[in-house]
Write a protein that holds these residues in place. Structure first.
Motif, PDB file in Angstrom:
ATOM      1  N   UNK A   1      55.851  52.841  55.108  1.00 21.64           N
ATOM      2  CA  UNK A   1      56.567  53.063  53.846  1.00 21.64           C
ATOM      3  C   UNK A   1      55.754  52.542  52.673  1.00 21.64           C
ATOM      4  N   UNK A   2      55.309  51.292  52.768  1.00 24.65           N
ATOM      5  CA  UNK A   2      54.598  50.679  51.643  1.00 24.65           C
ATOM      6  C   UNK A   2      53.269  51.373  51.364  1.00 24.65           C
ATOM      7  N   UNK A   3      52.545  51.750  52.422  1.00 24.11           N
ATOM      8  CA  UNK A   3      51.276  52.449  52.239  1.00 24.11           C
ATOM      9  C   UNK A   3      51.499  53.800  51.562  1.00 24.11           C
ATOM     10  N   UNK A   4      52.544  54.516  51.971  1.00 25.80           N
ATOM     11  CA  UNK A   4      52.845  55.819  51.377  1.00 25.80           C
ATOM     12  C   UNK A   4      53.233  55.679  49.914  1.00 25.80           C
ATOM     13  N   UNK A   5      54.086  54.706  49.597  1.00 27.66           N
ATOM     14  CA  UNK A   5      54.515  54.502  48.210  1.00 27.66           C
ATOM     15  C   UNK A   5      53.327  54.152  47.320  1.00 27.66           C
ATOM     16  N   UNK A   6      52.476  53.245  47.774  1.00 25.17           N
ATOM     17  CA  UNK A   6      51.351  52.828  46.941  1.00 25.17           C
ATOM     18  C   UNK A   6      50.315  53.941  46.779  1.00 25.17           C
ATOM     19  N   UNK A   7      50.240  54.851  47.739  1.00 21.96           N
ATOM     20  CA  UNK A   7      49.337  55.989  47.587  1.00 21.96           C
ATOM     21  C   UNK A   7      49.891  56.975  46.558  1.00 21.96           C
ATOM     22  N   UNK A   8      51.192  57.200  46.584  1.00 20.68           N
ATOM     23  CA  UNK A   8      51.818  58.144  45.669  1.00 20.68           C
ATOM     24  C   UNK A   8      52.000  57.540  44.286  1.00 20.68           C
ATOM     25  N   UNK A   9      52.351  56.249  44.241  1.00 23.66           N
ATOM     26  CA  UNK A   9      52.630  55.564  42.967  1.00 23.66           C
ATOM     27  C   UNK A   9      51.857  54.244  42.939  1.00 23.66           C
ATOM     28  N   UNK A  10      50.540  54.307  42.725  1.00 26.73           N
ATOM     29  CA  UNK A  10      49.721  53.088  42.790  1.00 26.73           C
ATOM     30  C   UNK A  10      50.112  52.036  41.760  1.00 26.73           C
ATOM     31  N   UNK A  11      50.763  52.457  40.668  1.00 28.57           N
ATOM     32  CA  UNK A  11      51.155  51.504  39.636  1.00 28.57           C
ATOM     33  C   UNK A  11      52.469  50.803  39.935  1.00 28.57           C
ATOM     34  N   UNK A  12      53.180  51.209  40.966  1.00 28.52           N
ATOM     35  CA  UNK A  12      54.476  50.624  41.298  1.00 28.52           C
ATOM     36  C   UNK A  12      54.316  49.175  41.754  1.00 28.52           C
ATOM     37  N   UNK A  13      55.204  48.312  41.268  1.00 27.11           N
ATOM     38  CA  UNK A  13      55.239  46.913  41.717  1.00 27.11           C
ATOM     39  C   UNK A  13      56.109  46.864  42.975  1.00 27.11           C
TER      40      UNK A  13
END
Length: 451
Positions: A152-164
């Motif tokens: 989950x975290x890897x996918x989110x950071x790939x799609x939204x790298x600016x997300x905290x």
């Protein structure tokens, strides 16, 4: 401050997290928004919370909504713990259908083919949640408790790298249960660091806070005698079958026990193997650590894993008291307090993007490491000198997360099949497409996006 709880209709998560919030002095006076797709469950949590605030004369405001975009307006912190669909029906399918197709996975929640399917199912939903957050409250911190954590975290950071976006897991709490009793020392006097991937992490160092003495050799010396009869889930399930009662909570702090297990190395055959062959102490048990290893099937405590699953189903399915306890049961609120108060303290385990924290793992991969918490946020601590043998095991699973993220983001069945082919737990290839087709047909609502 405004805090949003996503999945707040869950009594355990909603009321448990509210109890954590209400112990905080830093968050006093905050607005709390409860968000869930189940309006009836949400109303139960809301009314319980309002009654509690009034009874204890607390200075908080609380509201509830099923409208996610409305909930995120003005949010400073979002804490999310969700699952999709019929949790246990689909977990059964994740675990048992791959077994029928010839894959010896020891469990099916986070690793192996079952973990891939779980990731594909929940990953799209969490991306939608983060998409709304990035459009409405882009500076909000988002703390995720849902599994499969690393995927989950890897996918989110790939799609939204600016997300905290930070993943939170309480498996490292096992060290707080084991080490003081093993070494006959107070937990406050022990400084440990662990790292790896979520549910696939080992303790890398242990020192005496007062003297700086390296205590790892003592762990390696005493672990065999300590773990041989340390109680496990089979003991817990035996007791449940006799009494019909089971504690519904699964907290960061694992309760210490005094009785001896009826089983040898219950739940911890992989702990024994890792101590012997890698001289490392895993921070979790067979059902979790074994999901990522091709040879785990040959070693794990299979009875313990089956009993763990039955205990977990009871734990999450039984009636839970509608009560809020003023206690800190998880670590997210202390982290929020630490950010707001610039505490500059060391948190034992967070899941954040690697970016060189573990030098020999890909920069894009989310890793589980300790972190310094201060006004700048959640700052991972660089873990130098990771043992090469353990790194080799971690690297062997990194490609699965890469391809799983690609499958979720691009909605491509081809990448899902390649994620299965890259998986070290998979030892045959001819039936994988048929396996994926079977899973898509069984879970069409959640996996039908794959084309």
């Amino acid at each position: 401050m405004k805090i949003v709880l996503v999945g707040a209709g869950s009594i355990q998560f909603g009321l448990g997290t509210l109890g954590d919030i209400f112990t905080s002095t830093t968050l006093k006076g905050s607005e709390i928004t409860l968000l869930d797709i189940n309006a009836n469950a949400l109303d139960v949590v809301l009314q319980t919370t309002k009654d509690f605030i009034q009874a204890h004369k607390l200075v908080y405001t609380v509201n509830a909504t099923t409208d996610r975009r409305k909930a995120f307006q003005g949010a400073d912190f979002i804490i999310s713990s969700i699952e999709v669909g019929n949790r246990f029906q689909m977990w059964d399918e994740d675990w048992k259908i791959p077994l029928q197709y010839g894959v010896h996975q020891v469990y099916g929640e986070n690793g192996g083919p079952g973990g891939v399917f779980h990731s594909l199912r929940i990953g799209r939903v969490i991306l939608d949640i983060v998409k709304d957050a990035m459009e409405i409250c882009p500076n909000a911190w988002i703390f995720n408790y849902s599994n499969p954590m690393t995927a989950i975290c890897t996918t989110v950071k790939r799609m939204y790298p600016e997300a905290k976006f930070v993943g939170m897991c309480h498996e490292i709490g096992w060290l707080g249960r084991w080490l003081p009793r093993m070494l006959n020392r107070d937990l406050k006097d022990l400084h440990y660091r662990a790292a790896g991937l979520n549910h696939f992490s080992c303790m890398l160092s242990l020192t005496d806070r007062k003297t700086g003495k390296d205590l790892y050799p003592e762990v390696l010396e005493k672990a065999e005698a300590f773990f041989e009869r340390e109680p496990g889930y089979s003991d817990l399930y035996d007791a449940y079958r006799k009494t019909g009662t089971l504690d519904a909570a699964e907290k960061f702090e694992k309760e210490a026990v005094s009785q001896k297990s009826a089983y040898e190395w219950a739940d911890r055959r992989l702990v024994q193997f890792m101590l012997k062959n890698y001289h490392l102490l895993p921070i979790t048990t067979d059902s979790h650590f074994g999901e990522y290893l091709s040879w785990a099937w040959d070693i794990v405590d299979h009875r313990g894993i089956l009993d763990f699953y039955d205990v977990y189903k009871v734990m999450l399915s039984q009636e839970v008291p509608h009560e809020i306890r003023l206690e800190t049961s998880e670590r997210v609120i202390p982290i929020i307090d630490g950010i707001l108060g610039d505490a500059n303290y060391e948190e034992a385990a967070v899941n954040i993007q690697n970016n060189g924290l573990i030098a020999d793992l890909p920069s894009w991969l989310v890793v589980e490491v300790p972190a310094m918490i201060n006004k700048t946020g959640v700052n991972g601590i660089k873990m130098d000198g990771m043992p090469k043998g353990f790194l080799a095991l971690l690297r062997s699973y990194a490609g699965v997360y890469d391809l799983t993220a690609e499958a979720i983001i691009h909605r491509k069945k081809e990448y899902a099949i390649q994620a299965l082919l890259a998986n070290p737990v998979v030892n045959q290839a001819s039936s994988l497409e048929a396996l994926l087709d079977r899973m898509i047909s069984k879970q069409e609502k959640w996996l039908g996006y794959l084309q």
